[in-house]
Design a protein around this motif. Structure first.
Motif, short mmCIF file in Angstrom:
data_model
loop_
_atom_site.label_atom_id
_atom_site.label_comp_id
_atom_site.label_asym_id
_atom_site.label_seq_id
_atom_site.Cartn_x
_atom_site.Cartn_y
_atom_site.Cartn_z
N TYR A 155 25.31 27.58 -60.19
CA TYR A 155 24.77 28.04 -58.91
C TYR A 155 23.89 29.23 -59.21
O TYR A 155 23.85 29.71 -60.35
CB TYR A 155 25.89 28.44 -57.94
CG TYR A 155 26.95 29.29 -58.58
CD1 TYR A 155 26.74 30.65 -58.79
CD2 TYR A 155 28.16 28.73 -59.01
CE1 TYR A 155 27.70 31.42 -59.41
CE2 TYR A 155 29.12 29.49 -59.63
CZ TYR A 155 28.89 30.84 -59.83
OH TYR A 155 29.83 31.61 -60.45
N GLU B 6 23.62 26.88 -50.73
CA GLU B 6 22.83 25.89 -51.47
C GLU B 6 23.00 24.50 -50.85
O GLU B 6 22.03 23.74 -50.70
CB GLU B 6 23.21 25.88 -52.95
CG GLU B 6 22.73 27.12 -53.70
CD GLU B 6 23.17 27.16 -55.17
OE1 GLU B 6 23.71 26.16 -55.68
OE2 GLU B 6 22.94 28.21 -55.81
N CYS C 291 21.05 24.21 -47.69
CA CYS C 291 19.63 24.03 -47.95
C CYS C 291 19.31 22.59 -48.34
O CYS C 291 18.27 22.06 -47.99
CB CYS C 291 19.20 25.01 -49.04
SG CYS C 291 17.43 25.04 -49.31
N CYS C 292 20.23 21.95 -49.09
CA CYS C 292 20.05 20.53 -49.44
C CYS C 292 20.07 19.66 -48.19
O CYS C 292 19.41 18.63 -48.11
CB CYS C 292 21.15 20.05 -50.38
SG CYS C 292 21.05 20.72 -52.04
N CYS D 24 16.14 21.41 -52.03
CA CYS D 24 16.59 22.18 -53.19
C CYS D 24 16.12 21.51 -54.47
O CYS D 24 15.89 20.31 -54.50
CB CYS D 24 18.13 22.24 -53.23
SG CYS D 24 18.82 23.49 -52.17
N ARG E 94 14.61 26.09 -52.45
CA ARG E 94 15.34 27.05 -53.30
C ARG E 94 16.01 26.31 -54.45
O ARG E 94 16.13 25.10 -54.44
CB ARG E 94 16.36 27.83 -52.48
CG ARG E 94 17.40 26.99 -51.77
CD ARG E 94 18.38 27.87 -51.03
NE ARG E 94 19.24 28.60 -51.96
CZ ARG E 94 20.10 29.53 -51.58
NH1 ARG E 94 20.19 29.87 -50.32
NH2 ARG E 94 20.87 30.12 -52.46
N ASN E 95 16.41 27.09 -55.45
CA ASN E 95 17.13 26.51 -56.58
C ASN E 95 18.57 26.24 -56.18
O ASN E 95 19.13 26.94 -55.34
CB ASN E 95 17.14 27.49 -57.75
CG ASN E 95 15.77 27.67 -58.37
OD1 ASN E 95 15.18 26.71 -58.83
ND2 ASN E 95 15.26 28.89 -58.34
N ALA E 96 19.14 25.23 -56.77
CA ALA E 96 20.57 24.98 -56.57
C ALA E 96 21.18 24.53 -57.88
O ALA E 96 20.47 24.26 -58.85
CB ALA E 96 20.77 23.92 -55.49
#
Lengths: 882, 458
Positions: free
Chosen positions: A487, A516, A519-520, A525, A706-708
């Motif tokens: 994460y 996260e 956001c998915c 993501c 965003r990154n996940a």
């Protein structure tokens, strides 16, 4: 021990019936006083040659000969039952956290118990029981978890109070204890004698045993074992079994084509004392004090006590023979902390007189699990070694499984967690091993909490984006040497340090992963999934398609550009691998499998694909970086970057197309996400990885990208009831048992591996069923979290175990996945599991002794799928991997 | 109330300093590898001082410890000035001329010394001009005296000591128009300081000692064990030769009053020292200077007090006793320390502890039980003790710190007892002086390879 064996031989020869054995023993007896060490010449050939006369080698010989294989030669460089076996503390303990290890230990115990009666050799077997002490609540939780799994296996076991501890063992100081686990059937043996007993039985069954014979190397031709070279000549053989203990690594490397057996020895110390004034009873239970890092057993009226220190001393075996290893130095200063722990646990022993500090080498492996199985490169080359100091506990069971493997093609239990093929050459570096075993040995006593990551031997395989992701707060875990993001810690937020983050309860990253996941679900993501194993299989003609059609259960004869989820099944219909295959062209296929399939899947296919130079298989894992774009806005990001329409009409689900993304061309885009959420995986040639990542992140900004990490992925896949190979699926699970009949095309017009078994299951029904459980009365904040391996109870009766679990941020409940069996109430016989059986039960999940109500489901919540799709397009119960 | 081990360490390490002689081409051609030094105060403020410097215009390195009494002013002044006097005494005529010409024409001066100072080792800014002028006068005289002979280190050391003490005395008699400086030079002169200075140049080691600090050589015997060789004699009542010397210098009538209660005139422990003009000046001079001096001086009972039986001054000298030693490969290190160390530790123990520290060998033979009857409890005790010994070695990166740890914390078995160490270090200021003295230590490590090479050349 050597003298003992000579005596045994003379005892036995009167009873032994096999002529070879008699010839050997009589001549050995006649020359036993002379210096001539080799009374009998080696046979020129044998079916099986076993190298190593310790507990492992003798156990394999014993079980092979019991299963009817007679033409077996066992070679030992020194004397039988020397090496680690001779020095082993002789504790048979079933309290093991890994289920397969627990089963091995349980079998060993039962085997040793009757061994004396069977062979006439005294084994010193004594059922003393064992007490595992807990100095902390967390330790007690881990003991309760083990107790739960012992109980459902029918092994007596109870959690007891400190007061009860004193009743069982009067010497124990209990003032710092919170509880303990008592396993009354654990036992003590003389490990050398157990080994000699197994050898005796094996030789009666025809196994030839030759001591003082060293194997120099194994010869392999065309990928098959052909024989062994020894210091006394060559033996032709079909099978070779490497049971060389701490020498297994070097023996594996001695041949032209090395067999990588990643293990490394460490010095292990234990103390022997003179008897107490009032000698200790030989029935006194063994004490394990993991928080003090020590074990204590009774020994000839005194005690034997050793432990696993925090600063182990790795040992090099190169160029050293057994005798040198036996003469290792005592190191009292090194043993000091363990002695302190011993006197703290049993203060009454202060005046007890020391007899000896024994230094005996123990072999450890990179993941604390033993190594068994067949070499991926040399057929017929089997290995059984790396016991992580539990050789005597595993010996019986491990020998049995390996013998079954050799005779039947596969053991009677799923041994993937122990399979040699879980490792590759990458774990074979001496430096890696040395560093890792120094971490592993102390871990023997450390608390085993969920989601533990090794700290040593890291950053070996990384994605080209590693630094970029790391700078953005990535926290990493490792799989098969590959660094993967768990994460991302947002800027300004701090997590607990490693030691304090250990918990059986709600972890500190809970909210981070939650956001996260959100956001998915709502935006998009990016998860770097480059670690997946990727193969390309192509041919000049139809060879590729034809071969794959036989090796995979789904129909791969699909239009070019389609992606197929399919199992790679064995003869019994069980999953050897679970993968997605994209048809790139008429004659070439792109295959994605889990990260740790790199060695196993390669070997499986290599051994089964026709030997045809026009059929080419290539491992392209390292060539591609994989970015998984998950979420409803993934389609917007990608269409903007590629100037191509990406909507479902133009780019349906389970589709694969090479396209340009940003400036980069030739990106393989697949409309799968391994989560059931909408989105795409981009397979990017590595030199474009940074470019594409930057483009995606820039373009994605306006869509809230965003990154996940994998924890979010895991939560998503489990709430969608996606099974994962290696965790939920194994070689003993068929598609029929996990609701994946739709991925099997029984009528695809040609035979495939496992077809018959599946047809039979289709007609007769299945004996276990993959089921999803929603925990009902579980408080996420206050209660212990499920992990995996928790017993499942139906109407109060044990029906199976969970295989994975996660918190579903959407359902706001814990979801456990696991298999439900149907055991006959009276006979315990396994019955067919029907849908009704699943649906008409009241379920409970046992987490460390506490039971939580659970609702069983055979299908995922359809409400979780945000986009409506055509039924056959949905990745329903598709696969995913982590 | 106990100090935790980290607290103890932070106290012990507050003043530690290490210097390694830089290497060229991976080689250190100096006979000195480097040195460790440290101080532990008992007085507040501490009255000990230390100095270390490399001579830049001649070869060699200077190291010294200075034990002040009746205040720290004299020790401070000596620590700042003495090495300049020594360096100047060693300079050849041409260099002296060059320096003088540079000063004369306002050009940049050749640097004479490179100091190796701990941040807490300060120099007085205010007095630098005054000190410089006195020094310049000294070298001007040396230029005038030009003997044409090569400088003898022994001579140079003796001259420098005597000259500096003389300058201290003169500056106090002349006074200074600046009232701060005037008071300073008087405090310097009326307080005292012993000095123990080492000059190392190749295999030539000179120790110049004035007072009761001590220099000790650590020698490693062929069997690896350590022994101590004294390179100085204490100038105090325990030294028969010193008592004899003092008696020789004064009329027989004073024989009985000269040394009383092991003290000079019943007052002063060291028999040689810088400053201490109360034991050097005539009564008249003392009275005149005190009376004309600032009020602070006048109000001070100590300065006004005239020692009893004070008939034939001077009773005290700063002239050092110089010992020359040719370094041998077995001479591994030199310990310079004020009496605070030597009061608590025998030199043999000092040699062993430093020797074992520097070589990393702790005489920790592995324990083997063998056929002996050892109980678990006995073994546990033995191991605990060995661990404590090792851990105290590993805690220190500085040999001087390690010595102080032993000096303060040693129990009756010669091992560091944390409890005792903690108690000693947490004593209130008033009490500390009763249990221990200021301790200042410099441990110089020699380069046996270089020394061996020198020997072979000769």
């Amino acid at each position: 021990a050597a003298g003992m064996f000579l005596r045994l031989l003379s005892d036995i020869q009167w009873r032994a019936a096999h002529p070879k054995w008699r010839r050997m023993t009589s001549s050995q007896r006649s020359t036993s006083t002379a210096a001539e060490p080799h009374p009998v010449s080696l046979p020129a050939q044998a079916q099986v040659v076993i190298c190593g006369g310790g507990i492992m080698g003798t156990s394999v010989a014993y079980h092979l000969s019991k299963m009817g294989w007679k033409d077996i030669v066992l070679l030992e460089q020194g004397r039988l039952a020397a090496g680690t076996t001779r020095f082993c503390a002789g504790i048979v303990s079933t309290a093991r956290p890994v289920s397969i290890e627990l089963k091995m230990a349980h079998y060993s115990n039962k085997l040793y118990q009757q061994l004396e009666q069977e062979t006439g050799v005294q084994t010193g077997y004594m059922k003393t029981g064992s007490i595992s002490l807990a100095q902390t609540q967390d330790r007690l939780i881990s003991l309760k978890r083990i107790a739960s799994s012992l109980n459902v296996m029918g092994i007596p076991c109870e959690i007891i109070s400190p007061k009860k501890v004193v009743q069982l063992h009067p010497l124990i100081n209990i003032h710092d204890l919170v509880g303990a686990m008592y396993v009354p059937e654990d036992a003590l043996v003389s490990s050398a004698n157990v080994s000699l007993a197994l050898a005796t039985a094996a030789s009666r069954n025809g196994v030839q045993i030759h001591e003082r014979t060293s194997v120099s190397h194994v010869t392999v031709q065309k990928g098959r074992v052909t024989g062994v070279e020894t210091d006394r000549g060559r033996i032709q053989c079909e099978y070779f079994v490497n049971c060389a203990g701490q020498w297994a690594y070097e023996l594996g490397h001695s041949g032209e084509d090395p067999v990588h057996i990643p293990l490394h020895a460490c010095e292990h110390f234990y103390l022997l004392t003179h008897p107490l004034k009032e000698p200790l009873s030989s029935s006194l239970p063994t004490v394990v004090d993991p928080d003090g890092r020590i074990y204590i057993r009774n020994w000839q009226g005194g005690i034997l006590s050793g432990g696993f220190e925090k600063n182990p001393k790795p040992l090099f075996t190169e160029g050293r023979n057994q005798l040198e290893i036996q003469n290792l130095q005592e190191d009292w200063d090194h043993f000091g902390p363990l002695l302190s722990a011993l006197l703290r646990r049993m203060p009454g022993l202060e005046a007890l007189q020391i007899m000896q500090l024994v230094n005996c080498p123990e072999s450890f492996t990179p993941d604390m699990r033993c190594i068994m199985g067949e070499s991926p490169t040399a057929r017929g080359y089997f290995v059984l070694a790396g016991m992580n100091s539990a050789g005597i506990s595993y010996g019986g069971g491990a020998g049995k499984y390996l013998a079954e493997w050799m005779v039947n093609g596969y053991p009677s239990e799923n041994v993937w967690p122990l399979d040699l093929k879980r490792f590759g050459t990458l774990q074979s570096s001496r430096t890696f091993l040395r560093h890792r075993v120094m971490e592993v040995m102390p871990l023997m006593c450390d608390l085993k909490v969920p989601r533990w990551d090794f700290q040593t031997g890291r950053q070996l395989r990384t994605s080209p984006l590693y630094d970029r992701l790391d700078a953005q707060g990535a926290r990493w875990m490792e799989k098969h040497g590959f660094e993967r993001v768990k994460y991302f810690v947002p800027p300004g937020k701090d997590l607990l340090d490693l030691d304090h983050s250990k918990t059986f309860y709600k972890p500190d990253w809970f909210d981070i992963v939650g956001s996260e996941v959100k956001c998915c679900k709502e935006a998009v993501c990016v998860i770097d999934m480059s670690s997946f194993t990727k193969f390309e299989i192509s041919s000049t003609g139809d060879q590729a398609l034809e071969s794959l059609q036989y090796l995979f259960s789904n129909d791969l004869d699909v239009p070019v550009g389609h992606v197929v989820h399919t199992g790679m099944l064995n003869e019994k219909g069980g999953y050897e691998n679970d993968c997605s295959i994209a048809r790139l062209s008429k004659r070439s296929f792109f295959m994605i499998s889990p990260t740790d399939q790199q060695v196993h899947c390669w070997a499986w296919l290599k051994n089964r694909l026709p030997d045809d130079s026009n059929l080419i298989m290539e491992d392209v894992t390292w060539k591609y970086t994989a970015l998984n774009l998950i979420g409803p806005r993934a389609v917007d990001v990608l269409s903007e970057l590629s100037y191509a329409p990406m909507t479902a009409e133009h780019f349906p689900s389970l589709f694969c197309k090479e396209m340009s993304v940003g400036y980069a061309n030739g990106i393989r885009v697949m409309s799968i996400t391994h989560t059931g959420e909408p989105g795409f995986v981009l397979y990017i040639p590595i030199e474009y990885a940074l470019h594409v990542y930057n483009e995606v992140m820039n373009m994605g900004q306006k869509y809230g990208i965003r990154n996940a990490g994998y924890y979010a992925l895991r939560s998503l896949r489990i709430e969608k009831f996606f099974a994962f190979w290696g965790q939920d699926l194994d070689a003993f699970t068929t598609p029929m048992e996990c609701g994946r009949e739709f991925q099997v095309k029984l009528e695809k017009g040609m035979q495939f591996l496992g077809q018959e078994a599946l047809l039979e299951q289709k007609q007769n029904g299945v004996y276990k069923r993959f089921t999803m459980f929603i925990l009902e009365d579980h408080d996420t904040d206050m209660d212990l979290w499920p992990w995996w391996g928790e017993p499942i109870f139906r109407n109060g009766r044990y029906v199976g175990k969970t295989t994975s679990s996660a918190y579903s941020y959407t359902l706001e409940r814990h979801v456990c996945l696991g298999f439900v069996h149907h055991f006959d109430e009276k006979t315990g016989e396994e019955l067919v599991v029907t849908t009704d059986f699943i649906n008409q039960g009241e379920y409970e999940i046992d987490i460390a002794g506490q039971r939580f109500q659970a609702k069983a489901k055979l299908y995922p919540f359809s409400s979780l799928f945000t986009q409506r799709r055509r039924k056959d397009e949905v990745e329903l119960s598709g696969y995913q991997r982590e | 109330f106990y100090l935790t081990p980290p607290q103890v360490n932070s106290i012990l390490k507050a003043n530690e300093y290490s210097f390694k002689v830089p290497e060229f081409d991976g080689k250190n051609v100096s006979s000195v590898l480097g040195f460790d030094s440290n101080q532990l105060p008992a007085n507040a403020p501490i009255e000990d001082r230390r100095s270390a410097a490399t001579c830049l215009q001649t070869r060699g390195m200077l190291l010294g410890v200075f034990d002040g009494h009746a205040g720290c002013a004299c020790a401070q002044a000596v620590s700042e000035r003495l090495f300049y006097y020594i360096a100047v005494s060693l300079l050849p005529h041409e260099t002296l001329l060059e320096i003088e010409n540079a000063v004369e024409s306002g050009r940049a001066l050749l640097p004479i010394l490179q100091w190796h100072k701990h941040p807490n080792d300060y120099f007085s800014k205010e007095a630098s001009k005054l000190y410089f002028n006195s020094l310049r006068t000294y070298w001007q005289e040396l230029i005038d005296l030009n003997s044409g002979e090569t400088t003898d280190v022994r001579e140079a050391l003796i001259n420098a000591f005597k000259r500096l003490d003389n300058d201290i005395s003169l500056e106090a008699q002349v006074g200074d128009p600046n009232s701060f400086l005037n008071y300073l030079v008087l405090r310097v002169a009326f307080s005292g300081a012993t000095a123990c200075v080492a000059h190392v140049d190749g295999v030539d080691l000179h120790i110049a000692n004035t007072g009761d600090s001590r220099a000790m050589l650590g020698v490693q015997e062929e069997d690896g064990s350590w022994s101590a060789v004294n390179l100085s004699y204490d100038h105090n009542a325990q030294n028969e030769h010193e008592v004899e010397r003092v008696k020789m210098e004064h009329p027989k009538s004073e024989e009985k009053s000269l040394v009383k209660q092991d003290r000079l005139l019943g007052l002063l422990m060291p028999f040689r020292a810088f400053g201490d003009v109360k034991f050097k000046w005539s009564i008249e001079l003392q009275k005149r200077v005190v009376e004309s001096g600032p009020d602070q001086l006048n109000d001070n009972e100590y300065t006004k007090f005239i020692p009893p039986n004070y008939h034939t001054p001077p009773y005290l000298t700063a002239e050092p006793e110089v010992i020359h030693h040719k370094l041998r490969p077995q001479d591994k290190f030199l310990v310079l320390a004020t009496d605070g160390l030597w009061e608590t530790m025998h030199r043999q123990d000092v040699a062993r502890i430093v020797g074992e520290y520097l070589t990393g060998v702790h005489h920790q033979q592995p324990i083997a039980v063998g056929g002996y009857k050892v109980t678990l409890g006995q073994m546990h005790g033995l191991l605990t003790e060995r661990r404590a010994r090792i851990s105290s070695v590993f805690e220190d990166q500085n040999a001087a710190t390690h010595l102080i740890r032993h000096a303060v914390g040693n129990n009756e078995f010669g091992t560091v007892d944390h409890e005792r160490l903690s108690k000693m270090l947490s004593l209130p200021e008033e009490l500390a002086r009763m249990y221990r003295d200021d301790i200042t230590i410099i441990v110089v490590q020699f380069n046996s390879h270089v020394i061996g090479a020198y020997q072979n050349e000769e």
